[in-house]
Scaffold this active site. Structure first.
Site, PDB file in Angstrom:
ATOM      1  N   SER A   1       4.949   6.234  -4.632  1.00 33.87           N
ATOM      2  CA  SER A   1       6.111   7.106  -4.470  1.00 33.87           C
ATOM      3  C   SER A   1       6.854   6.704  -3.204  1.00 33.87           C
ATOM      4  O   SER A   1       6.382   5.883  -2.416  1.00 33.87           O
ATOM      5  CB  SER A   1       5.691   8.588  -4.371  1.00 33.87           C
ATOM      6  OG  SER A   1       4.910   8.803  -3.209  1.00 33.87           O
ATOM      7  N   GLY A   2       8.029   7.277  -3.023  1.00 38.17           N
ATOM      8  CA  GLY A   2       8.760   7.120  -1.778  1.00 38.17           C
ATOM      9  C   GLY A   2       9.072   5.695  -1.390  1.00 38.17           C
ATOM     10  O   GLY A   2       9.423   4.848  -2.223  1.00 38.17           O
TER      11      GLY A   2
ATOM     12  N   THR B   1       0.842  -1.193   0.000  1.00 35.36           N
ATOM     13  CA  THR B   1       0.000   0.000   0.000  1.00 35.36           C
ATOM     14  C   THR B   1       0.880   1.246   0.000  1.00 35.36           C
ATOM     15  O   THR B   1       2.017   1.230   0.453  1.00 35.36           O
ATOM     16  CB  THR B   1      -0.941   0.026   1.218  1.00 35.36           C
ATOM     17  OG1 THR B   1      -0.188   0.184   2.422  1.00 35.36           O
ATOM     18  CG2 THR B   1      -1.772  -1.246   1.292  1.00 35.36           C
ATOM     19  N   GLY B   2       0.332   2.311  -0.552  1.00 27.35           N
ATOM     20  CA  GLY B   2       1.113   3.540  -0.653  1.00 27.35           C
ATOM     21  C   GLY B   2       2.335   3.350  -1.523  1.00 27.35           C
ATOM     22  O   GLY B   2       3.431   3.798  -1.179  1.00 27.35           O
ATOM     23  N   ALA B   3       2.153   2.699  -2.673  1.00 29.08           N
ATOM     24  CA  ALA B   3       3.294   2.249  -3.479  1.00 29.08           C
ATOM     25  C   ALA B   3       3.562   3.134  -4.689  1.00 29.08           C
ATOM     26  O   ALA B   3       4.304   2.730  -5.583  1.00 29.08           O
ATOM     27  CB  ALA B   3       3.059   0.808  -3.947  1.00 29.08           C
TER      28      ALA B   3
ATOM     29  N   TYR C   1       1.132  12.409  14.533  1.00 29.15           N
ATOM     30  CA  TYR C   1       1.876  11.436  13.734  1.00 29.15           C
ATOM     31  C   TYR C   1       2.546  10.406  14.638  1.00 29.15           C
ATOM     32  O   TYR C   1       2.475   9.202  14.382  1.00 29.15           O
ATOM     33  CB  TYR C   1       2.915  12.157  12.883  1.00 29.15           C
ATOM     34  CG  TYR C   1       3.700  11.243  11.969  1.00 29.15           C
ATOM     35  CD1 TYR C   1       3.125  10.708  10.822  1.00 29.15           C
ATOM     36  CD2 TYR C   1       5.024  10.913  12.252  1.00 29.15           C
ATOM     37  CE1 TYR C   1       3.838   9.873   9.983  1.00 29.15           C
ATOM     38  CE2 TYR C   1       5.752  10.076  11.415  1.00 29.15           C
ATOM     39  CZ  TYR C   1       5.148   9.558  10.283  1.00 29.15           C
ATOM     40  OH  TYR C   1       5.869   8.727   9.453  1.00 29.15           O
TER      41      TYR C   1
END
Length: 281
Positions: free
Chosen positions: A16-17, A12-14, A168
């Site tokens: 960028s970065g 997941t969140g793949a 965070y």
């Protein structure tokens, strides 16, 4: 290099970065990878970029806005309908905001995306992971959990003063507590759960206005590259040396003790119960 040609990984969140580099690293080892992004366009672009370097085309874009719990449920259903096996789940998607923002469900965004989304997604995919055992669950945590306070009576910062690093840090502490609580619940199933600190990485996670964003952007040249930040996550997803690791926190590919606040079984269980209530609300 490990041979993952028989494995299917979800990252997941793949787009960028760290997430992009984790997906690239696993694909380079031969894994079939479901590449998650918030939109079809962003996921498709990531797939094209990874395919140009990994040596195969077993890459599949999959889009979902993980800030919304109903979308997380639909996302999990889509995965289960498409995937005959789930060998690796990398819970990497995350946000950092400089202003208090609520999700569509009315939850503080750091807690919603960084903790509740992977909590719900993992539980929804757990039977698929068990059926594919041995399988691994890896969650991107952070050293930002150090000094963080998990206030179970006000996880949404509706009463206390909102500070971005506090919100965070709370979500990253929740990642570690979730990993430890999950590890106890899946012990003996053939599925393991670990988490890691990627280091301070030059990604696009910090969005917003004000001094926090300005300081972050000024310091970016001194941060790790995303590829270096992803190294421990790829290691946990693939290396035989961590076959038995369960409930552990890693930094630079080494098992490390998190801060004492992340070593409370009673807090783990209280967070688990609260999270169940919130995702079922």
């Amino acid at each position: 290099m490990q041979d993952l040609s028989s494995k299917l990984a979800i990252v997941t969140g793949a787009t960028s970065g760290i997430g992009l580099e984790m997906a690239r690293g696993l694909a380079t080892m031969g894994a079939t990878v479901l590449v998650h992004g918030r939109t079809d366009e962003s996921a498709g672009k990531a797939v094209a970029e990874i395919a140009s370097t990994c040596g195969h085309d077993r890459l599949h874009p999959i889009a979902a806005d993980l800030s919304t719990l109903d979308t997380v449920r639909s996302f999990a259903e889509s995965i289960m309908s498409q995937a005959s096996q789930i060998d690796i789940l990398c819970n990497n998607a995350g946000v950092f905001r400089t202003e208090r923002t609520l999700s569509a469900d009315g939850y503080e965004l750091h807690f919603a995306v960084n903790h509740l989304a992977p909590f719900l997604l993992t539980n929804l995919l757990l039977e698929g992971l068990k059926a594919s055992a041995p399988a691994r669950i890896i969650t991107t945590a952070s050293a930002a959990h150090k000094g963080a306070k998990l206030d179970l009576d006000d996880v949404m910062f509706s009463r206390r003063s909102f500070r971005p690093y506090a919100a965070y840090g709370q979500s990253k502490l929740a990642n570690i507590l979730f990993t430890r609580a999950l590890a106890r619940r899946i012990e003996g199933s053939g599925v393991t759960a670990t988490c890691f600190h990627p280091g301070v990485v030059a990604t696009e996670i910090a969005r917003g206005r004000g001094l926090t964003a300005k300081v972050f952007n000024l310091a970016r040249p001194f941060f790790k590259t995303p590829r270096k930040g992803a190294k421990t996550g790829v290691f946990l997803a693939s290396d035989p040396s961590v076959d038995g690791a369960n409930g552990d926190y890693f930094v630079d590919c080494l098992k490390t003790q998190p801060e004492i606040s992340a070593n409370s079984e009673s807090l783990e269980n209280a967070l688990w119960d609260l999270s169940l209530d919130l995702v079922e609300a």
